[in-house]
Design a protein around this motif. Structure first.
Motif, PDB file in Angstrom:
ATOM      1  N   ASN A 291       0.976  -1.145  -0.194  1.00 33.04           N
ATOM      2  CA  ASN A 291      -0.014  -0.091  -0.016  1.00 33.04           C
ATOM      3  C   ASN A 291       0.817   1.135   0.098  1.00 33.04           C
ATOM      4  O   ASN A 291       1.934   1.559   0.634  1.00 33.04           O
ATOM      5  CB  ASN A 291      -1.002   0.017   1.335  1.00 33.04           C
ATOM      6  CG  ASN A 291      -2.189  -1.021   1.067  1.00 33.04           C
ATOM      7  OD1 ASN A 291      -2.553  -1.289  -0.259  1.00 33.04           O
ATOM      8  ND2 ASN A 291      -2.526  -1.641   2.109  1.00 33.04           N
ATOM      9  N   LYS A 292       0.489   2.144  -0.942  1.00 32.81           N
ATOM     10  CA  LYS A 292       1.173   3.553  -0.815  1.00 32.81           C
ATOM     11  C   LYS A 292       1.155   4.315   0.482  1.00 32.81           C
ATOM     12  O   LYS A 292       0.261   4.293   1.248  1.00 32.81           O
ATOM     13  CB  LYS A 292       0.772   4.252  -1.901  1.00 32.81           C
ATOM     14  CG  LYS A 292       0.936   3.897  -3.435  1.00 32.81           C
ATOM     15  CD  LYS A 292       2.313   3.420  -3.690  1.00 32.81           C
ATOM     16  CE  LYS A 292       2.388   2.928  -5.132  1.00 32.81           C
ATOM     17  NZ  LYS A 292       2.003   1.632  -5.379  1.00 32.81           N
ATOM     18  N   MET A 293       2.268   4.945   0.660  1.00 30.38           N
ATOM     19  CA  MET A 293       2.281   5.667   1.873  1.00 30.38           C
ATOM     20  C   MET A 293       2.880   7.170   1.538  1.00 30.38           C
ATOM     21  O   MET A 293       3.411   7.352   0.513  1.00 30.38           O
ATOM     22  CB  MET A 293       3.310   5.112   2.933  1.00 30.38           C
ATOM     23  CG  MET A 293       2.736   3.892   3.466  1.00 30.38           C
ATOM     24  SD  MET A 293       3.758   3.384   4.906  1.00 30.38           S
ATOM     25  CE  MET A 293       5.461   2.857   3.991  1.00 30.38           C
ATOM     26  N   ASP A 294       2.409   8.198   2.462  1.00 29.64           N
ATOM     27  CA  ASP A 294       2.793   9.393   2.159  1.00 29.64           C
ATOM     28  C   ASP A 294       3.269  10.066   3.331  1.00 29.64           C
ATOM     29  O   ASP A 294       3.540   9.259   4.292  1.00 29.64           O
ATOM     30  CB  ASP A 294       1.653  10.266   1.519  1.00 29.64           C
ATOM     31  CG  ASP A 294       0.283  10.142   2.428  1.00 29.64           C
ATOM     32  OD1 ASP A 294       0.672   9.918   3.744  1.00 29.64           O
ATOM     33  OD2 ASP A 294      -0.836  10.241   2.105  1.00 29.64           O
ATOM     34  N   GLN A 295       3.511  11.515   3.169  1.00 33.68           N
ATOM     35  CA  GLN A 295       4.022  12.201   4.871  1.00 33.68           C
ATOM     36  C   GLN A 295       3.335  11.807   5.861  1.00 33.68           C
ATOM     37  O   GLN A 295       3.773  12.174   6.881  1.00 33.68           O
ATOM     38  CB  GLN A 295       4.289  13.566   4.288  1.00 33.68           C
ATOM     39  CG  GLN A 295       5.218  13.908   3.166  1.00 33.68           C
ATOM     40  CD  GLN A 295       5.147  15.205   2.536  1.00 33.68           C
ATOM     41  OE1 GLN A 295       4.356  15.700   1.860  1.00 33.68           O
ATOM     42  NE2 GLN A 295       6.070  15.932   3.137  1.00 33.68           N
ATOM     43  N   LYS A 296       1.970  11.683   5.891  1.00 35.46           N
ATOM     44  CA  LYS A 296       0.953  11.429   6.913  1.00 35.46           C
ATOM     45  C   LYS A 296       1.159   9.988   7.637  1.00 35.46           C
ATOM     46  O   LYS A 296       0.556   9.644   8.555  1.00 35.46           O
ATOM     47  CB  LYS A 296      -0.480  11.647   6.549  1.00 35.46           C
ATOM     48  CG  LYS A 296      -0.406  13.326   6.163  1.00 35.46           C
ATOM     49  CD  LYS A 296      -1.951  13.462   6.099  1.00 35.46           C
ATOM     50  CE  LYS A 296      -2.313  15.162   5.613  1.00 35.46           C
ATOM     51  NZ  LYS A 296      -3.792  15.227   5.456  1.00 35.46           N
ATOM     52  N   SER A 297       1.583   9.061   6.783  1.00 34.44           N
ATOM     53  CA  SER A 297       1.745   7.648   7.268  1.00 34.44           C
ATOM     54  C   SER A 297       2.695   7.568   8.233  1.00 34.44           C
ATOM     55  O   SER A 297       3.900   7.926   8.241  1.00 34.44           O
ATOM     56  CB  SER A 297       2.070   6.682   6.020  1.00 34.44           C
ATOM     57  OG  SER A 297       0.988   7.043   4.862  1.00 34.44           O
ATOM     58  N   LYS A 298       2.507   6.798   9.235  1.00 32.03           N
ATOM     59  CA  LYS A 298       3.523   6.016  10.061  1.00 32.03           C
ATOM     60  C   LYS A 298       3.748   4.622   9.834  1.00 32.03           C
ATOM     61  O   LYS A 298       2.997   3.907   9.262  1.00 32.03           O
ATOM     62  CB  LYS A 298       2.765   5.934  11.594  1.00 32.03           C
ATOM     63  CG  LYS A 298       2.174   7.434  12.134  1.00 32.03           C
ATOM     64  CD  LYS A 298       3.595   8.200  12.282  1.00 32.03           C
ATOM     65  CE  LYS A 298       2.787   9.692  12.671  1.00 32.03           C
ATOM     66  NZ  LYS A 298       3.929  10.613  13.139  1.00 32.03           N
ATOM     67  N   PHE A 299       5.153   4.652   9.783  1.00 35.73           N
ATOM     68  CA  PHE A 299       5.591   3.023   9.468  1.00 35.73           C
ATOM     69  C   PHE A 299       6.943   2.908  10.570  1.00 35.73           C
ATOM     70  O   PHE A 299       7.367   3.694  11.138  1.00 35.73           O
ATOM     71  CB  PHE A 299       5.973   3.243   7.958  1.00 35.73           C
ATOM     72  CG  PHE A 299       7.202   4.327   7.477  1.00 35.73           C
ATOM     73  CD1 PHE A 299       8.523   3.759   7.732  1.00 35.73           C
ATOM     74  CD2 PHE A 299       6.999   5.473   7.551  1.00 35.73           C
ATOM     75  CE1 PHE A 299       9.553   4.756   7.341  1.00 35.73           C
ATOM     76  CE2 PHE A 299       8.102   6.303   7.172  1.00 35.73           C
ATOM     77  CZ  PHE A 299       9.291   5.979   7.159  1.00 35.73           C
ATOM     78  N   TYR A 300       7.184   1.544  10.170  1.00 31.74           N
ATOM     79  CA  TYR A 300       8.292   0.774  11.005  1.00 31.74           C
ATOM     80  C   TYR A 300       9.205   0.470  10.151  1.00 31.74           C
ATOM     81  O   TYR A 300       9.040  -0.024   8.740  1.00 31.74           O
ATOM     82  CB  TYR A 300       7.852  -0.088  11.923  1.00 31.74           C
ATOM     83  CG  TYR A 300       6.968   0.163  13.020  1.00 31.74           C
ATOM     84  CD1 TYR A 300       7.510   0.603  14.400  1.00 31.74           C
ATOM     85  CD2 TYR A 300       5.476   0.586  12.836  1.00 31.74           C
ATOM     86  CE1 TYR A 300       6.701   1.098  15.365  1.00 31.74           C
ATOM     87  CE2 TYR A 300       4.784   0.936  13.965  1.00 31.74           C
ATOM     88  CZ  TYR A 300       5.349   1.243  15.023  1.00 31.74           C
ATOM     89  OH  TYR A 300       4.561   1.785  16.241  1.00 31.74           O
ATOM     90  N   GLU A 301      10.502   0.387  10.541  1.00 27.43           N
ATOM     91  CA  GLU A 301      11.539  -0.291   9.628  1.00 27.43           C
ATOM     92  C   GLU A 301      11.683  -1.743  10.069  1.00 27.43           C
ATOM     93  O   GLU A 301      11.969  -2.363  11.179  1.00 27.43           O
ATOM     94  CB  GLU A 301      13.014   0.338   9.891  1.00 27.43           C
ATOM     95  CG  GLU A 301      14.038  -0.221   9.110  1.00 27.43           C
ATOM     96  CD  GLU A 301      15.363   0.329   9.597  1.00 27.43           C
ATOM     97  OE1 GLU A 301      15.258   1.360  10.343  1.00 27.43           O
ATOM     98  OE2 GLU A 301      16.303  -0.038   9.020  1.00 27.43           O
ATOM     99  N   TYR A 302      11.798  -2.768   9.051  1.00 24.48           N
ATOM    100  CA  TYR A 302      11.842  -3.943   9.097  1.00 24.48           C
ATOM    101  C   TYR A 302      12.730  -4.576   8.022  1.00 24.48           C
ATOM    102  O   TYR A 302      12.073  -4.316   6.801  1.00 24.48           O
ATOM    103  CB  TYR A 302      10.471  -4.749   9.165  1.00 24.48           C
ATOM    104  CG  TYR A 302      10.508  -6.299   9.122  1.00 24.48           C
ATOM    105  CD1 TYR A 302      11.096  -6.765  10.257  1.00 24.48           C
ATOM    106  CD2 TYR A 302      10.111  -6.900   8.251  1.00 24.48           C
ATOM    107  CE1 TYR A 302      11.084  -8.286  10.443  1.00 24.48           C
ATOM    108  CE2 TYR A 302      10.456  -8.336   8.004  1.00 24.48           C
ATOM    109  CZ  TYR A 302      10.733  -9.178   9.191  1.00 24.48           C
ATOM    110  OH  TYR A 302      10.788 -10.603   9.264  1.00 24.48           O
ATOM    111  N   ASP A 303      13.701  -5.169   8.157  1.00 22.49           N
ATOM    112  CA  ASP A 303      14.740  -5.481   7.350  1.00 22.49           C
ATOM    113  C   ASP A 303      15.204  -4.574   6.384  1.00 22.49           C
ATOM    114  O   ASP A 303      15.271  -4.812   5.124  1.00 22.49           O
ATOM    115  CB  ASP A 303      14.025  -6.768   6.371  1.00 22.49           C
ATOM    116  CG  ASP A 303      15.342  -7.521   5.848  1.00 22.49           C
ATOM    117  OD1 ASP A 303      16.417  -7.455   6.216  1.00 22.49           O
ATOM    118  OD2 ASP A 303      14.816  -8.407   4.833  1.00 22.49           O
TER     119      ASP A 303
END
Length: 337
Positions: A291-303
């Motif tokens: 799924n596309k993410m933008d500046q408002k999206s929260k995400f984590y780093e995995y691998d």
């Protein structure tokens, strides 16, 4: 003188009362005796050539006396060019480099070749590694003066304005009088030229008479303002400046821009930066659900890849505990340069 006392020049016999007689320069001949001195055939259409008192048909005269062209091997009738120890038709005697006719312009013998003055000068330049003056054909030891596409010693010319003797710094300016007779370029010394206010090209250092491009703090001919990498003219298209040089969009991004982590292509538009990487705006997405993410999206780093919050919440508890230690990440958007 009566007919009975006249004799044929060839056979020394007399003539019959009603016989047809040939008269050539006061000499009389039987028609059958008036023949070529070489082939003994009668002259076709009465045409003959005379040499040292003897008469020849056209063919034998050419074979015996007319010169053959050194180029086409045909007989030369009329004007003969004698040069290079041979005979030539005027149109056949040409420069062996550029093939222009030399019959009326003169030539220079160069390594047993006939060359026009211009080609001989170019041959000298190649051999000596220096320029040769187009006027006096002497070697130019210093910088040449360039005028109308040729090179010269500067001292052959004087400034159109003040009359001072010129050198390689002279400027060539197009005559703008509008009169055909005067529609020729003129030369000015550097001082007089600067007073005229004509811009100088940053590439060729020659005056700019037509459209001017102003960039990098200099003026340029349109065709001389080019990409520092591919050397193609911008011709009005957008350019990018870096360290005093101009680049086209493609090479600017290749040299100084970012490569997308997904497509590995140069990012020509806005850039997303995250996890110490760069991304095309439309390529930054969750590495699990895509799924596309933008500046408002929260995400984590995995691998070393981004994972959206929804996918993160589906991870096992132990894995989520470890990922929490990395905290939530934010996306930065960098506008195009």
């Amino acid at each position: 003188m009566s007919l009975g006392s006249m004799m044929c020049t060839r056979c020394d016999e007399g003539f019959e009362p009603h016989e047809r007689i040939v008269n050539s320069n006061g000499q009389l001949w039987h028609t059958q005796c008036f023949v070529c001195a070489q082939c003994f055939r009668q002259f076709q259409d009465g045409i003959f050539y005379e040499f040292e008192g003897r008469k020849y048909c056209e063919k034998d005269f050419h074979i015996l006396f007319a010169p053959c062209c050194n180029k086409c091997n045909d007989f030369v009738i009329g004007r003969v060019i004698k040069a290079m120890a041979a005979n030539w038709h005027p149109d056949c005697f040409t420069c062996e480099r550029c093939s222009i006719p030399l019959a009326d312009s003169g030539f220079i013998r160069n390594q047993n070749r006939a060359l026009c003055h211009d080609c001989n000068r170019k041959e000298k330049e190649v051999g000596l590694g220096k320029h040769v003056c187009n006027k006096c054909h002497g070697v130019i030891d210093d910088a040449p003066l360039r005028f109308r596409g040729e090179v010269y010693h500067g001292y052959h010319f004087n400034c159109t304005s003040c009359g001072v003797e010129l050198d390689s710094s002279a400027r060539e300016v197009k005559n703008r009088t509008g009169y055909a007779a005067n529609d020729m370029n003129e030369l000015y010394c550097l001082r007089c030229h600067d007073r005229m206010g004509i811009p100088i090209c940053g590439a060729c250092r020659r005056p700019i008479e037509e459209r001017v491009v102003t960039a990098l703090g200099k003026h340029w001919h349109v065709e001389h303002f080019v990409c520092a990498k591919c050397e193609k003219p911008f011709l009005g298209h957008r350019h990018y400046e870096k360290r005093g040089l101009a680049y086209c969009e493609t090479h600017y991004h290749q040299l100084f821009g970012n490569l997308c982590f997904v497509c590995n292509q140069v990012i020509a538009g806005d850039v997303f930066t995250a996890l110490n990487k760069a991304w095309c705006v439309h390529h930054f997405s969750c590495s699990i659900c895509d799924n596309k993410m933008d500046q408002k999206s929260k995400f984590y780093e995995y691998d070393e890849k981004p994972v959206c919050k929804k996918c993160y919440e589906r991870f096992p508890n132990e894995l989520r505990r470890r990922l929490r230690m990395a905290h939530e990440n934010t996306l930065k958007k960098v506008p195009v340069a």
